[in-house]
Design an enzyme around this catalytic site. Structure first.
Site, PDB file in Angstrom:
ATOM      1  N   GLN A  41      49.739   2.124  28.467  1.00 44.06           N
ATOM      2  CA  GLN A  41      49.122   2.454  27.449  1.00 44.06           C
ATOM      3  C   GLN A  41      48.041   1.021  26.520  1.00 44.06           C
ATOM      4  OE1 GLN A  41      50.592   6.575  25.202  1.00 44.06           O
ATOM      5  NE2 GLN A  41      48.600   6.563  25.786  1.00 44.06           N
ATOM      6  N   HIS A  61      54.976  13.789  29.347  1.00 49.78           N
ATOM      7  CA  HIS A  61      53.487  12.957  29.292  1.00 49.78           C
ATOM      8  C   HIS A  61      53.960  12.142  29.421  1.00 49.78           C
ATOM      9  CE1 HIS A  61      49.081  12.789  27.828  1.00 49.78           C
ATOM     10  NE2 HIS A  61      49.637  11.841  27.551  1.00 49.78           N
ATOM     11  N   GLU A  62      54.322  11.665  28.513  1.00 53.55           N
ATOM     12  CA  GLU A  62      54.841   9.806  27.938  1.00 53.55           C
ATOM     13  C   GLU A  62      55.404   9.780  29.838  1.00 53.55           C
ATOM     14  OE1 GLU A  62      53.137   8.487  26.153  1.00 53.55           O
ATOM     15  OE2 GLU A  62      52.476  10.499  24.887  1.00 53.55           O
ATOM     16  N   GLY A  71      52.881  10.501  20.653  1.00 48.55           N
ATOM     17  CA  GLY A  71      54.023   9.388  21.158  1.00 48.55           C
ATOM     18  C   GLY A  71      53.154   8.341  22.326  1.00 48.55           C
ATOM     19  N   HIS A 121      53.294   8.930  32.270  1.00 50.17           N
ATOM     20  CA  HIS A 121      52.261   7.580  32.125  1.00 50.17           C
ATOM     21  C   HIS A 121      52.900   6.543  32.916  1.00 50.17           C
ATOM     22  CE1 HIS A 121      49.051   7.844  29.051  1.00 50.17           C
ATOM     23  NE2 HIS A 121      49.261   8.743  28.365  1.00 50.17           N
ATOM     24  N   CYS A 177      45.383  12.746  24.393  1.00 52.57           N
ATOM     25  CA  CYS A 177      46.136  11.239  24.817  1.00 52.57           C
ATOM     26  C   CYS A 177      45.766  10.301  24.003  1.00 52.57           C
ATOM     27  CB  CYS A 177      46.208  11.419  26.694  1.00 52.57           C
ATOM     28  SG  CYS A 177      46.467   9.563  26.839  1.00 52.57           S
ATOM     29  N   LEU A 178      46.293   9.337  23.704  1.00 55.67           N
ATOM     30  CA  LEU A 178      45.480   7.886  22.624  1.00 55.67           C
ATOM     31  C   LEU A 178      45.219   7.028  23.963  1.00 55.67           C
ATOM     32  CD1 LEU A 178      48.284   7.608  20.375  1.00 55.67           C
ATOM     33  CD2 LEU A 178      46.977   7.829  19.596  1.00 55.67           C
TER      34      LEU A 178
HETATM   35 NI    NI Z   1      48.992   9.940  26.914  1.00 53.60          NI
END
Ligand code: NI
Length: 170
Positions: free
Chosen positions: A51, A135-136, A46, A139, A93-94
Site C-alpha cells: 500500500q 485483510h492485511e 492496519g 494485501h 481499506c486505506l
Molecule cells: Ni487494505
C-alpha cells in the site's frame, strides 16, 4: 515522522505478490516505523507494505490507532496457519477511501511470522483483529477486499470508484 503516500486502487502495486523478507536490518526497522506512522496518520488499524509501494511481506496493525503501544503489531512474513468460522462485517481499506463493504472473514485466525529481528512470532486473534490480519495478509498476495465480495457487489464497487475517479474525488 515520515509518513509515506498511501497508494490507491487501481495502483498496480496493490495487485502484486510480495516477496519474503530475508534481511532484518536497520533499513527494515526504519521502514516499519514509517509504516506505523503512516497508518496512525491515516487513522487506520492496519497497513500492508504494497500500500506504500513496497513489495516486501510486511504488515502493521493497531486496533488502538496509536492509543496503546501494547496493541501495536508489526509482522514480517505473516502466514495464516489456521482459520476458523466465518463472520461478515463492515470493512474499509486505506487504499479505497470511504468505501465500506461487507466482507466475510474467518472468526479466528492463528498467524505465524517474524518480528523485525527475524525471531519467530505467533499471534492468535479473533473478531476485528482476525479480520484486520486476514485483510492485511491478503494485501501481501495482491488480494483486495473487493476480491472477497460477490461479483455483483464487486462490479458495483468498481463502478462507484470509476465514477469517483472521473469526478476527481478519489
Ligand atoms: Ni487494505
Amino acid at each position: 515522522m515520515a509518513a509515506i503516500e498511501i497508494l490507491k486502487y487501481p495502483d498496480p502495486h496493490l495487485q502484486q505478490e510480495c516477496r519474503p523478507i530475508e534481511t532484518f536490518d536497520d533499513e527494515l526497522r526504519a521502514f516499519a516505523q514509517d509504516m506505523v506512522e503512516t497508518m496512525h496518520g491515516a487513522i487506520g488499524i492496519g497497513l500492508a507494505a504494497p500500500q506504500v509501494g513496497d513489495d516486501r511481506r510486511l504488515l502493521v496493525a493497531d486496533l488502538s490507532v496509536g492509543q496503546d503501544p501494547e496493541a501495536l503489531l508489526v509482522m514480517a512474513n505473516p502466514k495464516v496457519e489456521r482459520e476458523e468460522g466465518e463472520i461478515k462485517g463492515d470493512e474499509g481499506c486505506l487504499s479505497f477511501p470511504e468505501l465500506i463493504l461487507v466482507v466475510p472473514r474467518p472468526a479466528e485466525v492463528v498467524v505465524s511470522g517474524q518480528d523485525l529481528d527475524g525471531n519467530p512470532i505467533r499471534v492468535e486473534a479473533e473478531g476485528l483483529m482476525a479480520r484486520c490480519l486476514h485483510h492485511e495478509i491478503d494485501h501481501l498476495h495482491g488480494v483486495l477486499f473487493i476480491d472477497r465480495v460477490s461479483p455483483l457487489r464487486r462490479d458495483l464497487a468498481r463502478r462507484k470508484i470509476a465514477k469517483r475517479i472521473r469526478a476527481g474525488d478519489w
